[in-house]
Structure formats: structure tokens, C-alpha cells
Scaffold this active site. Structure first.
Site, PDB file in Angstrom:
ATOM      1  CB  SER A  30      -1.172  -2.619  -7.675  1.00  0.00           C
ATOM      2  OG  SER A  30      -1.842  -3.181  -6.589  1.00  0.00           O
ATOM      3  CG  HIS A  41      -2.206  -0.821   0.857  1.00  0.00           C
ATOM      4  ND1 HIS A  41      -2.178  -2.179   0.719  1.00  0.00           N
ATOM      5  CD2 HIS A  41      -3.483  -0.454   0.587  1.00  0.00           C
ATOM      6  CE1 HIS A  41      -3.380  -2.616   0.417  1.00  0.00           C
ATOM      7  NE2 HIS A  41      -4.193  -1.592   0.323  1.00  0.00           N
ATOM      8  CE  LYS A 101      -9.828  -8.222 -14.195  1.00  0.00           C
ATOM      9  NZ  LYS A 101      -8.920  -7.300 -14.874  1.00  0.00           N
ATOM     10  CG  ASP A 102      -9.684  -9.692  -6.707  1.00  0.00           C
ATOM     11  OD1 ASP A 102      -8.982 -10.191  -7.614  1.00  0.00           O
ATOM     12  OD2 ASP A 102      -9.313  -8.725  -6.026  1.00  0.00           O
ATOM     13  CD  GLU A 109       1.959 -33.887  -1.813  1.00  0.00           C
ATOM     14  OE1 GLU A 109       2.071 -34.943  -2.451  1.00  0.00           O
ATOM     15  OE2 GLU A 109       0.868 -33.370  -1.541  1.00  0.00           O
TER      16      GLU A 109
END
Lengths: 431, 285, 192
Positions: free
Chosen positions: A223, A219, A247-248, A291
Site C-alpha cells: 500500500s 500486494h 480498523k476496517d 442516478e
């Protein structure tokens, strides 16, 4: 900190006003992931994976805490208690499959998140701290996932624990005592299982703490975006809520469809059959693999088969495996091209798509394959390129590359023109 | 500075691993890894179709009951089923009374209520299937050092597990003569049995299903070796994951709901973004 | 910590400056912080050492074995400190094979005689733990793959050991470890 045009939180209801005065949590949320956080308007779907990773962490903590109510971390009963969850606990099968596949999907999401960072240069100044914290989160995730895989106490759990703690024995002088100390015995047993459980429970909360720091650090500069051009004016941004929450939300739906398809229809596809055999210290599975999300690093570990001067092959492998991740810490300073986004870096982009991505694919494949030819040789070539890419190619490319011209602003990149940009150009020519 | 150190470190790792590549390639060229009998003669499981296959699959209860009968009359002589309780048999379509009677036909370890000595007693629905041996040492001693594995999870503990069990049970054969010709040292040792579906080809277990009619099915199905092998594979598919049909049946509505919700979310997103929709998308690569 | 700079203003008590400018009250503060530091470090000792093997784990540190029933060419697996031990009764052919190997070609040069006890050179006692990453090599049980050199073969990463359990090929850095053991009688050994 935020942009000057960020919306300000103005509580209207008496209750929210009261809260804002006593504990301004709604204000924090508003500024962090709400309407008070302006975000570049041109983020594509690759930018969904940060929020999805946060969702995965939450999913793992919720399912994990519930599983811990039914699981018994004792080497005599751990395997049986896992089966008890699968058979007798109400919806236990769903929680356990959800947690096991949740780990895999967490890694899928985080790998895509990292991939996004690599391509768009998200690690570059002024966002170095976000990147460093991200690498810390990734390391903590790997430790947590490794210890979680030990808990069902199947054959792969046991032998995975033995092989991975065996890595420490490669360290000269202190290695073997260190391994015994880590395991609390000469081989994995109850002491090791119990402490792995304790740490597996603890570490996700540590991760959550580092995630908060990661978002906090995000922040400060805000971004990145696919152009790599910093935000210049209000027309470059939209508020996080409702634009990116919507959108998320859509991204989350797509994610959940893929995740649930695995949980309900292919729950063991990403696992290994040997882990349905109870741990047996006297018999090694024919083919020990970790894994899938550890395969690239396991391939690097196994690629070093020859001694280098006085350094034994085993130690070289361990050093290389850890260095393969540690090198990410230095990435912001190794790649110092002033241009962020891979879109505007023709040479970088060639090495990225034709070098790094195929290399990672080969390492993924070879890490899961048996330790025989041609997989060992393939992983050796890929390992060599992996290190060359980060430590040699990136520094040189960032020096010699001639980047494509950048758009003046995000707005220009999106709309084709930016009134303010035109204005300021005119202003310049007028002067 | 960091870039110089970086380049040096990168070159060091790359050269070391390329050195390993060169030595590995040299030794692979000069002394190729010998081919092993396992590599050349191991077979992947045969195809097996069960009612529980596929995203809509569910149990064929008659087959599971037959498979249970095969387990009880053949397999249980050596193999335990320790994660399965007698009460679970109700899921195979037996009534409560039948389960009680069935449980009582098994003998489980118990404690004499008067003396406290260990003894045996008839099973109850809450008991788990008893192990044929008191412990692993006894199991090893009775079986030429090879401990018969627990079967509860067998079909999940092998690749393509249901087909593996079926193939193994029907796959015993004479060791092929070409194998002996090619790998004279790989002759099946005394006390082991050749089976190409077993990972290292030689299995301690003697063929358990030896003749048709070894089991007399209550439902009149003809008990061929193939039929018995299929039935017991189906049964062991059930023991490995009794909740499997519930899982799949839950999955469909979950996916349906998610699809619906995701479409809604997409429409909401489109609606919210409609006022900032870019006139022209310049992100072309 | 205010240890260096001048007197705080408005201090009613006259400064009692020491020889080096360290006043008594500064000294007390330094001592208090040091004591806290010592206490903190001392607390780490139990916190760190609780991770080391506990008494019950350490108590299982010896194993006695009867070796009379191992025929030449056979091996048994036993357990020592929760890890497998291989005891192998070598045939004359296997002993000759081991002795025929020149030490110079070995990664971890040791003769068979050095790896066995005087008078019992046919009895090879080793940990069944691959020195690479700790897997159990194959070759001790009947019918298992003994690898190219007729000893043990580790399936994890392909290390091959010869009949004296010396590393010959693959990533393992050293020979299978010979644990400390002694013959208590002619047919029993005590490991540990």
C-alpha cells in the site's frame, strides 16, 4: 511478494497443515489480508474505503442473486415483479431497498477511494497497474449499475436506457446499426431488458475477478501511505491483521450505520419518483436524469451544445464523456512528479482543493439539474477545467512544482524520529 | 510525448466546451428563453401531516379505512389499483370475514366454468383490485384520450407524493386572470381543468371531490372535501408501500445494534493499536 | 509453436525439411491452429448476430393509419416499430410559417414540401423521437408545450422544432425524421 520481515504462515493444527499441503487457501488469506501482510503503520481513515468497496461488492452480489430469484426479466411483468418483491416476498422490501441503496453506497465508497488515490498519488509508479485495474473496475461498475437501473422497468429505467444507448447513435456511420444491435430492436423492449438482466447478473462476477487482480497487483509493491514515502524498515509497518482488520471493522460499522439509515428510513431519497411509473414508450418524463452517481459525466455530456467544425455537438458530448474517464488511464504518466503525496506538493494541493474538487461539485450538481441556464453554462466552465486539470495542469505542475521536504521514513513521520534514520545519517557523515 | 498529446487533447476539449459556452451565452443574451406559464404558476404541494410521517410513523387504521371508502366510491370509477390485492385489506384492520365480504362487493373478470366464455364474478380475497377499463384503449376512449393512471404507487411516483395527491384533489380552481394576462396562449384548453399543483397546470381529470358529504363515512367522521382528500392520500400512501411501518420498526433495532457493535469495534481497535500509538502525530494537513 | 528454430534434440525421425525450412509436421500444426482460429471466428457469427432484432421484432415494421379524423391544427400519436409517430394536419398559418423560414438559417435545411408528400403538403408525418437522444417531444397532444417555434418541444434537453418539425434550437442535430410512408388511399397511410 512481500517485505522480508513479513510473518510466515505456520499451521499448527493437523487440519490446517493438511489444507496447506493440498490447497493452501489459508496461507493465501494469511498473506493477503492476514498477519502475513505488512502494511504502513500510518494509514488514515481514507484508506478504509478499499475494504469497504469489497464489502459493497459482496453485499450487491448477495442481495442481487436473491432478488434474481423473485424478479422476472420480461417487459410485460418486470415492473409488477418488482412490486411483488416489495409487497409479497418475505423481507423482499429490505432486499430490494438494500440492493438499490447498496449501489449508491458502493459508488460513494468507490468515489472516496478514488479521491484518496488522487490526493495521495496512489496511481504513481510502481503502482500504475493497480490504478489501471481500478479504472477498469470503475467502468465495469458503471455498466453494471446502468443495466441494473433498467431492470425495474419504470419510466426512468426505460428512458435512461433509451438515452444512454442513444449515445451510440452519435458515432458516425455505424452508430445507428450499433444501437439497434445493442437493443435488439428499434427502441428498448423485451430483448433489451432480457439481455441487460443477463449482463447485470454476469458483470459483478467479472468485477470480482478484476478486484482479485487489483489486490494481487497491490500486494506486489504494497500500500501507499499518507506520506508517500516507501516502506523502508520493519518499524514502518504493522501486520494487516489484527491492526487493519480491527480498523476496517470499525470503519465497516460506521459505513453500515449510514447505509442502514438510508435503507430503513430514506430508501427512496437517492432514487427518482418517475421510476415508480411503469415504462411507457410514448411518453417521456419531463426531466430525465440518471442516478446521482452518473451526474458529473452526464453534465459533461450535456455541456457540449455547439458543433466544432465538422464534429456535431452530440458526438463531441459523447467523446468528452468517455474521455473524462479514459483520461484517468493516463494519469500515472500525466502527473510524473517524483513526490507522491499531496501533503508535500503545495502547488498540486492548491489545484486539487480549489480546482478539481469544486469542479466535481459543480458537475455533480449540474448533472442532476434541468438542462437550462445557468446550469448548462456552469457545467461548461466546469467541464473545461476538468479536462484542463488532468491534461494540462497536472503535467505542468509536476514539472514546475518545488515539493516540500519529505520525511526520511514513515517511522520518522509518525514518531518524529527514526533511530535507524539517525544512524544512517551519522554513518553517511562519518564517511 | 504522452504529455504533449495530453495537453493538446485537453486544450481541444476545453476550447470546444468554452466555444459552446460562448455561443450559449450569446444566444441566452440575445434571445432569452421565454418564461412559461408552468414556471410561473406551478405550486409545490401544500403541507400534509399523516400518522405515517417521520421515522416512528405508523398507520392510522381508521383513516386508511375511510380513505379506502373514498377510493372505492369515487376514485375507482376511473383509476385502477392493480398491485393491491383484496387480501391486503386485512392490514387495514378488517377481519377475515369482512375482507371476504368486501372482496365480494367488487366485480372482477372471470371465466364461465361451463362455456369458457369470459364473464364476471364477485371478487375473492386473493383477487387484485379490478381495473375499471378492459384495456388502455378503452380507458383513453372514455376519458378524452387521457388514460387515468394506476394509483397503487401514485404517492411514490411524485415528489412529496402524499401531499401532492392531497393538494391536487383540493387544488382545482379558476385559471387566475394574471396568468391569462401574462400568457394569453396558455388558456386552459377545452376539456381540461386548471390545477396549479399539476406539473403543466392543466389536468384532464375533472374535480373528483366536489361537495362535502359525497361519501358517508361508516365511523361518523364528517366528510368534508378536505377530510376526504386527506383520507384518500393516507390510503394511497399505504397502497404505495404497505410495508413502511415494518421497515421503520425494523430500522431502529438494526441501527441500535450497529451502534453498539461499532462502539465495541472502536474500543477493540483502540486496544489493538495501543502498543503502536504514535507519540506525536505529524500529519497536520 | 515451434516453427522456426532447429530440430529438437533426441528426435528419432529424420527431419523432413521443406523448401523454406518448414517441415511437414510444422505445417500440420500451423494448419491445425488456423483451423481452430477459423472455427472460433465462425462461432462468433451466431453469438454476435443473435443480438440483432429477432423476427418478431422485424415483423412489426409497418403500420397502417387512418388519417381522416385529424382536424387541421391537430395531431395524433401512433406507434411504429414500438416508437411514437406524429401525424399532424397543419393549418394554413403553420404551413405559411414553415415556408417563410429561409433555408440558410436551418441546421438541417429542408423545405416543408420535401418533408411531405405531393398533394398532401398539410400532412406532416414524423417520428416522435427527438434526434438528440431519443426522447418523445411534446406538442402532439392537446395542451402540450409546442416550444418557441410552434412545432414540437423536447423536454429532455430543450430542443425546439418548428411547424415543419425542423430543428431550430437546442442540442438535436437534425430534423425529426420523416419515416418512409405512402398514401394507400386518400385517407390512409402505410408507414414502413
Amino acid at each position: 511478494m512481500s517485505f522480508p520481515w513479513a510473518k510466515h504462515y505456520a499451521p499448527k493444527h493437523p487440519l490446517t497443515r493438511f489444507l496447506d499441503e493440498k490447497l493452501p487457501l489459508p496461507r493465501l488469506v494469511y498473506n493477503a489480508v492476514g498477519a502475513g501482510y505488512p502494511v504502513p503503520r500510518n494509514l488514515n481513515y481514507m484508506y478504509n474505503f478499499g475494504v469497504l468497496a469489497g464489502f459493497c461488492l459482496l453485499l450487491q452480489i448477495v442481495t442481487g442473486v436473491i432478488l434474481a430469484m423473485h424478479y422476472a426479466p420480461n417487459s410485460l411483468v418486470a415492473f409488477g415483479s418488482t412490486e411483488h418483491i416489495m409487497r409479497d416476498v418475505n423481507w423482499g422490501w429490505m432486499l430490494r431497498y438494500g440492493h438499490a441503496n447498496g449501489a449508491s453506497f458502493f459508488f460513494v465508497v468507490v468515489y472516496l477511494h478514488i479521491f484518496r488515490g488522487f490526493f495521495y498519488g496512489s496511481y504513481k509508479a510502481p503502482r500504475e497497474m493497480i490504478w489501471l485495474l481500478g479504472v477498469v473496475i470503475f467502468l465495469l461498475m458503471m455498466a453494471t449499475a446502468f443495466m441494473g437501473y433498467v431492470l425495474p422497468w419504470g419510466q426512468m429505467s426505460y428512458w435512461g436506457a433509451k438515452v444512454i444507448t442513444g449515445l451510440f447513435s452519435a458515432i458516425p456511420l455505424v452508430g445507428e446499426p450499433l444501437q439497434v444491435w445493442l437493443l435488439g430492436g428499434y427502441a428498448p423492449d423485451n430483448a433489451a431488458l432480457n439481455r441487460f438482466f443477463s449482463l447485470h447478473f454476469l458483470l459483478p462476477f467479472v468485477i470480482a475477478g478484476v478486484v482479485i487482480l487489483h489486490i494481487w497487483a497491490l500486494h506486489i509493491p504494497g500500500s501507499t501511505n499518507p506520506t508517500g514515502v516507501e516502506v523502508k524498515s520493519e518499524s514502518d509497518t504493522v501486520p494487516f491483521h489484527p491492526y487493519y482488520t480491527a480498523k476496517d471493522g470499525f470503519g465497516l460499522g460506521v459505513f453500515l450505520i449510514c447505509y442502514c439509515a438510508f435503507v430503513f428510513f430514506l430508501p427512496n431519497y437517492l432514487g427518482h419518483p418517475d421510476n415508480y411509473i411503469e415504462a411507457n414508450a410514448l411518453s417521456t418524463p419531463a426531466h430525465i436524469v440518471p442516478e446521482w452517481y452518473f451526474w458529473p459525466f452526464y453534465a459533461i455530456l450535456r455541456a457540449f451544445t455547439a458543433d466544432i467544425f465538422f464534429i456535431p455537438a452530440k458526438l463531441m458530448g459523447v467523446l468528452a464523456m468517455f474521455s473524462a474517464i479514459l483520461v484517468w488511464f493516463f494519469l500515472p504518466w500525466l502527473d510524473n512528479s517524483p513526490v507522491r503525496s499531496g501533503h508535500y506538493r503545495p502547488l498540486f494541493r492548491k489545484f486539487f482543493w480549489f480546482g478539481l474538487i469544486p469542479t466535481m461539485a459543480v458537475l455533480f450538481y449540474c448533472g442532476g439539474a434541468a438542462a437550462e441556464e445557468p446550469y448548462v453554462m456552469l457545467s461548461q466552465v466546469a467541464t473545461a477545467y476538468y479536462f484542463l486539470h488532468f491534461l494540462v495542469v497536472l503535467p505542468i505542475v509536476s514539472r514546475i512544482e518545488k515539493p516540500k521536504p519529505l520525511p526520511f521514513s514513515i517511522t520518522e513521520a509518525v514518531l518524529g524520529s527514526d533511530n535507524k534514520a539517525v544512524l544512517s545519517e551519522n554513518a553517511k557523515s562519518a564517511v | 510525448m504522452i504529455r504533449f498529446i495530453g495537453i493538446a487533447a485537453g486544450a481541444f476539449f476545453a476550447l470546444s466546451v468554452l466555444w459552446a459556452f460562448v455561443t450559449g451565452a450569446y444566444s441566452a443574451a440575445t434571445e432569452p428563453a421565454p418564461e412559461t406559464a408552468e414556471h410561473a404558476f406551478h405550486k409545490h404541494p401544500k403541507e400534509l401531516h399523516l400518522a405515517s410521517d417521520g421515522p416512528f410513523g405508523t398507520w392510522n387504521l381508521e383513516q386508511l379505512q375511510r380513505g379506502y371508502q373514498v377510493y372505492k366510491e369515487v376514485c375507482s370509477a376511473c383509476h385502477s389499483l392493480k398491485f393491491v390485492a383484496m387480501r391486503d385489506l386485512e392490514q387495514l384492520g378488517y377481519s377475515e370475514a369482512e375482507v371476504k365480504a368486501e372482496a365480494a362487493s367488487w366485480t372482477v373478470p372471470g371465466i364461465d366454468p361451463n362455456t369458457g366464455e369470459t364473464t364476471t364474478r364477485p371478487g375473492e380475497p386473493t383477487d387484485y383490485f379490478p381495473s375499471p377499463y378492459p384495456n388502455n384503449v378503452a380507458a383513453a376512449a372514455a376519458n378524452n384520450n387521457a388514460i387515468p393512471p394506476d394509483l397503487s404507487l401514485m404517492t411514490k411516483a411524485r415528489h412529496d407524493g402524499s401531499a401532492y395527491v392531497y393538494s391536487l384533489l383540493t387544488g382545482f380552481q379558476q385559471q387566475p386572470t394574471e396568468l391569462l394576462k401574462k400568457f394569453p396562449s396558455a388558456k386552459t384548453p377545452e376539456g381540461l381543468h386548471y390545477n396549479p399543483y399539476f406539473a403543466n397546470l392543466n389536468l384532464a381529470m375533472a374535480p373528483p371531490l366536489t361537495m362535502d358529504g359525497q361519501v358517508t363515512y361508516a365511523d361518523g367522521t364528517k366528510a368534508t372535501i378536505d377530510q376526504m382528500a386527506q383520507d384518500v392520500s393516507a390510503f394511497l400512501t399505504w397502497t404505495a408501500e404497505p410495508t413502511m411501518p415494518k421497515r421503520k420498526q425494523t430500522g431502529w433495532p438494526v441501527l441500535g445494534f450497529l451502534l453498539f457493535a461499532t462502539i465495541l469495534a472502536y474500543m477493540a481497535k483502540q486496544q489493538i493499536w495501543s502498543n503502536v500509538k504514535p507519540a506525536k502525530n505529524k500529519q497536520d494537513d | 509453436m515451434a516453427t522456426s528454430t532447429g530440430t529438437p534434440q533426441g528426435n528419432a525421425v529424420a527431419p523432413e525439411a521443406g523448401e523454406n525450412g518448414v517441415r511437414r509436421r510444422d505445417f500440420i500444426n500451423i494448419a491445425a491452429v488456423s483451423a481452430a482460429g477459423v472455427g472460433g471466428v465462425a462461432t462468433l457469427i451466431p453469438l454476435v448476430s443473435q443480438m440483432a432484432p429477432s423476427k418478431d421484432v422485424l415483423a412489426e415494421s409497418t403500420t397502417e393509419l387512418d388519417i381522416s379524423s385529424i382536424e387541421p391544427g391537430q395531431a395524433i400519436k401512433a406507434v411504429f416499430r414500438k416508437q411514437p409517430v406524429f401525424v399532424r394536419n397543419l393549418t394554413q398559418k403553420e404551413i405559411d410559417e414553415a415556408n417563410a423560414v429561409p433555408l440558410s438559417i436551418l441546421r438541417d435545411p429542408q423545405t416543408l414540401a420535401e418533408r411531405t408528400k405531393e398533394g398532401h403538403h398539410n400532412l406532416l408525418v414524423t417520428m416522435g423521437v427527438c434526434t438528440h437522444l431519443g426522447c418523445v417531444p411534446l406538442g402532439a397532444a392537446e395542451g402540450e408545450n409546442k416550444g418557441e417555434y410552434g412545432g414540437y418541444f423536447c423536454p429532455c434537453h430543450g430542443s425546439s422544432y418548428d411547424t415543419a418539425a425542423r430543428i431550430r434550437k437546442g442540442p438535436a442535430p437534425s430534423n425529426l425524421v420523416v419515416p418512409d410512408y405512402q398514401f394507400t388511399t386518400d385517407t390512409t397511410i402505410l408507414i414502413g
